[in-house]
Write a protein that holds these residues in place. Sequence first.
Motif, PDB file in Angstrom:
ATOM      1  N   ARG B 235      62.504  19.767 -14.634  1.00 14.72           N
ATOM      2  CA  ARG B 235      62.057  20.876 -14.701  1.00 14.72           C
ATOM      3  C   ARG B 235      60.479  20.667 -14.334  1.00 14.72           C
ATOM      4  NH1 ARG B 235      66.535  22.304 -17.915  1.00 14.72           N
ATOM      5  NH2 ARG B 235      67.417  24.122 -17.308  1.00 14.72           N
ATOM      6  N   GLY B 236      60.066  19.689 -14.930  1.00  8.14           N
ATOM      7  CA  GLY B 236      58.430  19.328 -15.063  1.00  8.14           C
ATOM      8  C   GLY B 236      57.847  19.984 -16.294  1.00  8.14           C
ATOM      9  N   PHE B 237      56.625  19.623 -16.567  1.00 11.03           N
ATOM     10  CA  PHE B 237      56.136  19.645 -17.799  1.00 11.03           C
ATOM     11  C   PHE B 237      55.804  21.505 -18.082  1.00 11.03           C
ATOM     12  CE2 PHE B 237      52.344  20.169 -20.773  1.00 11.03           C
ATOM     13  CZ  PHE B 237      52.823  19.160 -22.005  1.00 11.03           C
ATOM     14  N   GLY B 238      55.268  21.966 -16.987  1.00 13.68           N
ATOM     15  CA  GLY B 238      55.116  23.387 -17.177  1.00 13.68           C
ATOM     16  C   GLY B 238      56.298  24.237 -15.956  1.00 13.68           C
ATOM     17  N   ASN B 239      57.570  23.733 -15.948  1.00 17.25           N
ATOM     18  CA  ASN B 239      58.425  24.246 -15.305  1.00 17.25           C
ATOM     19  C   ASN B 239      58.402  24.513 -13.718  1.00 17.25           C
ATOM     20  OD1 ASN B 239      61.246  24.472 -16.277  1.00 17.25           O
ATOM     21  ND2 ASN B 239      61.083  26.521 -16.544  1.00 17.25           N
ATOM     22  N   ALA B 240      57.583  23.840 -13.168  1.00 21.26           N
ATOM     23  CA  ALA B 240      56.948  23.849 -11.884  1.00 21.26           C
ATOM     24  C   ALA B 240      57.426  22.589 -11.103  1.00 21.26           C
ATOM     25  CB  ALA B 240      55.487  24.369 -11.702  1.00 21.26           C
ATOM     26  N   ALA B 241      58.426  21.857 -11.277  1.00 25.33           N
ATOM     27  CA  ALA B 241      58.614  20.821 -10.505  1.00 25.33           C
ATOM     28  C   ALA B 241      59.478  21.270  -9.335  1.00 25.33           C
ATOM     29  CB  ALA B 241      59.535  19.870 -11.163  1.00 25.33           C
ATOM     30  N   GLY B 242      59.325  20.427  -7.975  1.00 26.22           N
ATOM     31  CA  GLY B 242      59.934  20.877  -6.909  1.00 26.22           C
ATOM     32  C   GLY B 242      59.226  21.703  -6.024  1.00 26.22           C
ATOM     33  N   GLU B 243      57.915  21.995  -6.353  1.00 24.86           N
ATOM     34  CA  GLU B 243      56.944  23.032  -5.675  1.00 24.86           C
ATOM     35  C   GLU B 243      56.048  22.652  -4.547  1.00 24.86           C
ATOM     36  OE1 GLU B 243      57.491  26.350  -5.631  1.00 24.86           O
ATOM     37  OE2 GLU B 243      58.759  26.264  -7.643  1.00 24.86           O
ATOM     38  N   ILE B 244      56.621  21.629  -3.840  1.00 24.08           N
ATOM     39  CA  ILE B 244      56.138  20.726  -2.763  1.00 24.08           C
ATOM     40  C   ILE B 244      55.508  21.607  -1.673  1.00 24.08           C
ATOM     41  CG2 ILE B 244      58.153  20.032  -1.432  1.00 24.08           C
ATOM     42  CD1 ILE B 244      55.017  17.968  -1.862  1.00 24.08           C
ATOM     43  N   GLY B 245      56.399  22.727  -1.526  1.00 31.07           N
ATOM     44  CA  GLY B 245      56.294  23.754  -0.484  1.00 31.07           C
ATOM     45  C   GLY B 245      55.030  24.407  -0.498  1.00 31.07           C
ATOM     46  N   ALA B 246      54.156  24.233  -1.790  1.00 22.96           N
ATOM     47  CA  ALA B 246      52.787  25.037  -1.824  1.00 22.96           C
ATOM     48  C   ALA B 246      51.841  24.249  -1.019  1.00 22.96           C
ATOM     49  CB  ALA B 246      52.592  25.077  -3.341  1.00 22.96           C
ATOM     50  N   LEU B 247      52.172  23.066  -0.977  1.00 27.51           N
ATOM     51  CA  LEU B 247      51.165  22.018  -0.076  1.00 27.51           C
ATOM     52  C   LEU B 247      51.429  22.589   1.332  1.00 27.51           C
ATOM     53  CD1 LEU B 247      49.056  20.159  -0.945  1.00 27.51           C
ATOM     54  CD2 LEU B 247      50.742  18.362  -0.491  1.00 27.51           C
ATOM     55  N   PRO B 248      50.247  22.937   2.027  1.00 31.46           N
ATOM     56  CA  PRO B 248      50.271  23.423   3.552  1.00 31.46           C
ATOM     57  C   PRO B 248      50.692  22.132   4.398  1.00 31.46           C
ATOM     58  CG  PRO B 248      48.321  24.293   2.611  1.00 31.46           C
ATOM     59  CD  PRO B 248      48.900  23.374   1.564  1.00 31.46           C
ATOM     60  N   GLY B 249      50.216  21.006   4.049  1.00 34.99           N
ATOM     61  CA  GLY B 249      50.590  19.730   4.913  1.00 34.99           C
ATOM     62  C   GLY B 249      52.162  19.707   4.817  1.00 34.99           C
ATOM     63  N   ALA B 250      52.906  19.813   3.684  1.00 32.86           N
ATOM     64  CA  ALA B 250      54.234  19.573   3.737  1.00 32.86           C
ATOM     65  C   ALA B 250      54.946  20.701   4.676  1.00 32.86           C
ATOM     66  CB  ALA B 250      54.650  20.312   2.174  1.00 32.86           C
ATOM     67  N   GLY B 251      54.530  21.597   5.268  1.00 37.90           N
ATOM     68  CA  GLY B 251      55.033  22.218   6.567  1.00 37.90           C
ATOM     69  C   GLY B 251      55.907  23.351   5.991  1.00 37.90           C
ATOM     70  N   TRP B 252      56.425  23.718   4.894  1.00 40.71           N
ATOM     71  CA  TRP B 252      57.250  24.501   4.672  1.00 40.71           C
ATOM     72  C   TRP B 252      56.844  26.041   4.944  1.00 40.71           C
ATOM     73  CZ3 TRP B 252      60.427  22.261  -0.310  1.00 40.71           C
ATOM     74  CH2 TRP B 252      60.928  21.134   0.079  1.00 40.71           C
ATOM     75  N   GLN B 253      55.445  26.356   4.740  1.00 42.09           N
ATOM     76  CA  GLN B 253      55.058  27.632   4.745  1.00 42.09           C
ATOM     77  C   GLN B 253      55.056  27.980   6.122  1.00 42.09           C
ATOM     78  OE1 GLN B 253      51.333  27.433   3.036  1.00 42.09           O
ATOM     79  NE2 GLN B 253      52.148  26.505   1.233  1.00 42.09           N
ATOM     80  N   ARG B 254      55.173  26.956   7.178  1.00 39.03           N
ATOM     81  CA  ARG B 254      55.377  27.330   8.539  1.00 39.03           C
ATOM     82  C   ARG B 254      56.553  27.042   9.145  1.00 39.03           C
ATOM     83  NH1 ARG B 254      51.176  23.257   9.824  1.00 39.03           N
ATOM     84  NH2 ARG B 254      53.039  21.895   9.654  1.00 39.03           N
ATOM     85  N   ALA B 255      57.400  26.438   8.412  1.00 42.33           N
ATOM     86  CA  ALA B 255      58.619  25.961   9.169  1.00 42.33           C
ATOM     87  C   ALA B 255      59.687  27.137   9.798  1.00 42.33           C
ATOM     88  CB  ALA B 255      59.545  24.968   8.253  1.00 42.33           C
ATOM     89  N   PRO B 256      59.793  28.152   8.844  1.00 43.50           N
ATOM     90  CA  PRO B 256      60.997  29.047   9.228  1.00 43.50           C
ATOM     91  C   PRO B 256      60.054  30.071  10.384  1.00 43.50           C
ATOM     92  CG  PRO B 256      60.787  29.136   6.786  1.00 43.50           C
ATOM     93  CD  PRO B 256      59.654  28.388   7.354  1.00 43.50           C
ATOM     94  N   GLY B 257      58.853  30.126  10.344  1.00 44.59           N
ATOM     95  CA  GLY B 257      58.140  30.829  11.323  1.00 44.59           C
ATOM     96  C   GLY B 257      58.674  30.588  12.820  1.00 44.59           C
ATOM     97  N   HIS B 258      58.902  29.272  12.913  1.00 44.08           N
ATOM     98  CA  HIS B 258      59.431  28.860  14.313  1.00 44.08           C
ATOM     99  C   HIS B 258      60.587  29.429  14.897  1.00 44.08           C
ATOM    100  CE1 HIS B 258      56.294  25.768  14.291  1.00 44.08           C
ATOM    101  NE2 HIS B 258      56.678  25.096  13.331  1.00 44.08           N
TER     102      HIS B 258
END
Lengths: 366, 366
Positions: B235-258
């Motif tokens: 889960r993570g210390f603040g229950n926020a594990a797995g949120e790599i998508g918040a990093l623009p460089g991870a590409g996930w914010q852009r990916a479905p747009g294609h």
Amino acid sequence: MTAHVNGGDLSRLRQLNADSVIRVLRDERPQTLTELSRRVGLSRASTEDVVQELLEVGWVAEVEPAAGGVGRPARRYKFRADAGHLLGVDVGGHKVLALITDLDGTVRHSRQVAVTPELGRSERLAAVDRAVAGVLRAAGLTGDRLWGAGVATTGLVDGTGRVMLSEALPEWTGVDLAGHLRERVGGAVRVENDCKVAALAETWRGVARHATDMVFILAGWRTGAGLIIGGRLHRGFGNAAGEIGALPGAGWQRAPGHLRAWLSDGDVFAASRAGDKAATAALRRYVKDLAQGIAALVLTLDPELVVIGGGFSRSADVFLEPLRAELDRWCLRTPELRVSALADEGVALGAAKLALDLSSPQRLRA
Amino acid sequence: MTAHVNGGDLSRLRQLNADSVIRVLRDERPQTLTELSRRVGLSRASTEDVVQELLEVGWVAEVEPAAGGVGRPARRYKFRADAGHLLGVDVGGHKVLALITDLDGTVRHSRQVAVTPELGRSERLAAVDRAVAGVLRAAGLTGDRLWGAGVATTGLVDGTGRVMLSEALPEWTGVDLAGHLRERVGGAVRVENDCKVAALAETWRGVARHATDMVFILAGWRTGAGLIIGGRLHRGFGNAAGEIGALPGAGWQRAPGHLRAWLSDGDVFAASRAGDKAATAALRRYVKDLAQGIAALVLTLDPELVVIGGGFSRSADVFLEPLRAELDRWCLRTPELRVSALADEGVALGAAKLALDLSSPQRLRA
């Protein structure tokens, strides 16, 4: 309910209980059985069994009662850090450092041999031999008297103690470090990646002693990471966890390059501290790139704590606040950020901790 | 050594042993005490104690002996999946899905209510109420008959079951989902992020049943991740594990747009499958961006397995190989890549698993 308890069940229970008792005795002042029993949540009788066994194998000793009290004082017990010695070796690009520590990680003797990144395999192994022989001699020990030996080095290490892949050191891929050391010190030798054991050292003797989930960052001319998850070193399925630096987008391949120009021009950290604008700008670029990879680790794991270690950590005063600000830009929750206090000994200490983990009281008895 | 075992020690031991026995009985055909004892590494007497206790609380049942054998056959025991019912609810942008499952995760009843991403808080909660009431009615159950209830939703969820942050749904930040459900079904309600519980579902009923370290990727118009580390949901210390998508460089914010242009033009996956070059090119761009974030997770954790789930996973045949090739470019060791078979039920199933984890045999007795 009647409890039938056989040997198999017991050994599991005893392992849990012995670990709990040792943890309390390591961290606290000497304890009476009653205190110990309360702290570890065992019955007094079970606690007494565990303590008796730990006395027999030498991990625990009775403390002399304080003089002058009224009546017979309760017996108190302490962890016997001096019951054994551990060897921890850090095999790096610029140095080979061998430490002898007690069971508590206090460094008793150390021996450092300077090497260069360009050195070939046999020369680097010869330096390892010199450091190990030197520190054993200083401690008046032979290899067979050690409770365990651990080695840490750059690169990926497999489960048998062989270097799977080293990009930093020439001729280092494929070297059987465990086999090499075993011939010199006898017994079991454990080998692990240097960033991973540096993380371990922080939970043992460093600033992460009470953290369950922690990311350790080795910040220096090389950048790396070690992860503690659920209180344990996270190695990964193929022993390749923490290698976020392999991703160009993480910025770590580029980060130290911003400071490279200063290698000949003097200390970029001191210059920035003294107000040099170019040095401060270079450090900003370094921090921007360093933060990308750290943010990726933090967003993935959401750890309690990030510890900055490695060569640059001694100068962290000039880049910690910019780093925190940069992490605040990218992380949903910026964890606590602390600087390692283990300096150049972190990796070798972590290697000693690896060795300690090989030698639990149960294993000793078996 | 004499074993003194008191209540506190026993409950820890019993918890471990009961969990081991249940795990074997869930995964295997019915077992005799001798078989069980061998499988879980307990003495036969200890195994009998555990089985007796599990019989009393109803988690385990004796199986009718097979007819026609010679002599008295040994008693065999099975896990009683039908001993209780769990409610799992998935509250998403496009649907609210409520499931009633047995203790083994077999879906007994389901009720889906269509919603839209634009819906406000009270309308979405009303849809939750309709789905929950509908599925309970279909099952002939009232809330107080449930063994537990779990809810999963998009966004970050805190430890009390309140949505800390939701970017996908309006008016969703701050909603006390646990409190809302508790008023409707009574008892303990657990709430968690949808990607996290979808990962849990894969280890329970999906393709990751035997994986200890696994990364689950929700691939759809939204991209997310859930992590299983050391066999447990991380889960993570603040229950926020797995949120790599918040990093623009991870590409996930852009990916479905294609793929967005295809929303009106029909199914990009079917078009690519039929040889449409533009569709295939759009999918390549999607995969390139998706892979950046997955590579960051893989390089960080070095998991055994990556599971692709979410809406796009039904069409994974057209992008799995390009994704594997892209991961090969960036990862030191590309893990096994599998496609979820849980389709649209994964999140709700994971929510039911959350509920199950609330109700261990020990807790039931306490």
